[in-house]
Design a protein around this motif. Structure first.
Motif, PDB file in Angstrom:
ATOM      1  N   TYR A 225     -36.623  29.996 -48.195  1.00 53.97           N
ATOM      2  CA  TYR A 225     -36.058  28.664 -48.367  1.00 53.97           C
ATOM      3  C   TYR A 225     -34.681  28.528 -47.721  1.00 53.97           C
ATOM      4  O   TYR A 225     -34.334  27.488 -47.170  1.00 53.97           O
TER       5      TYR A 225
ATOM      6  N   CYS B 110     -39.178  31.974 -51.655  1.00 53.05           N
ATOM      7  CA  CYS B 110     -40.012  31.077 -52.446  1.00 53.05           C
ATOM      8  C   CYS B 110     -40.528  31.720 -53.727  1.00 53.05           C
ATOM      9  O   CYS B 110     -40.665  31.064 -54.751  1.00 53.05           O
TER      10      CYS B 110
ATOM     11  N   CYS C  77     -38.011  31.874 -57.661  1.00 57.50           N
ATOM     12  CA  CYS C  77     -37.959  30.858 -56.623  1.00 57.50           C
ATOM     13  C   CYS C  77     -36.502  30.434 -56.412  1.00 57.50           C
ATOM     14  O   CYS C  77     -35.922  29.734 -57.251  1.00 57.50           O
TER      15      CYS C  77
ATOM     16  N   ARG D 158     -34.065  28.340 -54.194  1.00 53.37           N
ATOM     17  CA  ARG D 158     -34.093  27.245 -53.235  1.00 53.37           C
ATOM     18  C   ARG D 158     -32.866  27.227 -52.323  1.00 53.37           C
ATOM     19  O   ARG D 158     -32.911  26.694 -51.215  1.00 53.37           O
TER      20      ARG D 158
ATOM     21  N   SER E 103     -35.353  27.232 -58.781  1.00 56.11           N
ATOM     22  CA  SER E 103     -36.231  26.103 -59.026  1.00 56.11           C
ATOM     23  C   SER E 103     -36.330  25.745 -60.510  1.00 56.11           C
ATOM     24  O   SER E 103     -36.411  24.571 -60.867  1.00 56.11           O
TER      25      SER E 103
ATOM     26  N   LYS F 274     -30.978  22.545 -55.950  1.00 55.66           N
ATOM     27  CA  LYS F 274     -31.447  22.515 -54.567  1.00 55.66           C
ATOM     28  C   LYS F 274     -30.334  22.725 -53.550  1.00 55.66           C
ATOM     29  O   LYS F 274     -30.620  23.059 -52.395  1.00 55.66           O
TER      30      LYS F 274
END
Length: 308
Positions: free
Chosen positions: A210, A225, A251, A253, A268, A296
């Motif tokens: 990511y 990810c 995860c 990001r 995430s 994010k």
């Protein structure tokens, strides 16, 4: 130890003042237009954030917020990413609708119908030290704008690992590091030659990357990810995972390096983590007043405040 401040943006904009010596946290909350997808700084004066509610600009000194959306000239309210170039021009990605350039008064849209940009879904925008704009696309590789000239790198004309490129970072040697989706891992480009990295030929933990960030020691950090964070220190790889008890979520990001060379990882589902080289600290909705566990984007302003 200097005071550090953290500001978190998501469905709600919140700010945290953290004084490590006394363990005191002071949070300030601000409403935003919706989910925040990306953050960028404009010099020492402003912080820009974009997402489902358009674009918002915060004055670092006064906290004043201005908002732009479709009614003000944007082609849509939903924005994917933002970057500010050396001339102060703002560049916004509009999902499936190309890129918009804003000079403070007028908006100019670029799409694949124009020369240069070959894909309308731009995932990331990076401005390099020569003020070139690098547009990472969903299936069109990377498009580079240098003044009025465009260059495109894809799997068909270069050694790029995949045409779906999520992020770009530049190391001290001027090499470009690309994170890619869809089982391709990462690529590095020195201006002439390409090298691709993945679990099969390196210590990179995942084939789906990511985010990429590089610290002052030229160490490369990769947010993946499904496999946490990987770090390349010279020729040695280190991996940090939830299964090892250091991350709240596999995860990741966004990875970001602050002015104190600390790693920040936005996850995430587990909030944000800060790693100072020894200790991991997690900020989630259960242990702090962060607005959301889905982080994010991360940035830091001139006052040392971290925006999430």
């Amino acid at each position: 130890m200097t005071e550090s401040r953290i500001l978190a943006l998501s469905l709600l904009l919140t700010s945290l003042v953290l004084r490590p010596a006394v363990g005191e946290e002071i949070w300030n909350c601000y409403t935003s237009g919706g989910n925040v997808a990306d953050i960028a700084l404009e010099g020492d004066s402003y912080v820009w954030c974009v997402g489902s509610g358009g674009a918002a600009r915060f004055d670092i000194e006064t906290g004043e917020k201005l908002v732009w959306n479709k009614a003000d000239g944007l082609p849509a309210n939903s924005l994917r990413c933002v970057a500010v170039d050396a001339k102060g021009l703002k560049w916004f990605s509009v999902p499936q609708m190309g890129v918009v350039k804003f000079d403070g008064k007028e908006w100019k849209r670029l799409t694949k119908s124009d020369p240069g940009l070959n894909n309308n879904f731009v995932l990331n925008i990076m401005v390099d030290r020569n003020d070139r704009k690098w547009f990472s696309t969903y299936q069109g590789g990377v498009c580079v704008l240098d003044g009025e000239d465009w260059t495109t790198y894809t799997t068909s004309n270069s050694g790029l690992a995949h045409d779906m490129v999520s992020s770009i970072a530049i190391d001290k040697k001027g090499r470009y590091w690309f994170g890619t989706y869809r089982g391709a891992g990462a690529s590095v480009f020195d201006g002439r030659e390409w090298v691709s990295l993945g679990p099969g030929n390196s210590g990179l933990s995942d084939t789906c990357i990511y985010s990429v960030a590089i610290d002052s020691k030229d160490r490369k950090w990769f947010g993946s990810c499904t496999e946490g964070v990987s770090m390349l220190d010279g020729k040695t790889w280190h991996n940090f995972r939830k299964s090892a008890g250091v991350l709240p979520d596999e995860c990741v990001r966004r990875v970001f390096i602050d002015k104190d060379d600390r790693l920040w990882a936005g996850t995430s589902k587990g909030g944000a983590c800060c790693y100072d080289g020894k200790t991991w600290t997690t900020y989630d909705i259960g242990s702090s007043k962060i607005a959301s566990n889905n982080v994010k984007s991360i940035a830091q302003d001139r006052k040392g405040r971290i925006w999430l």
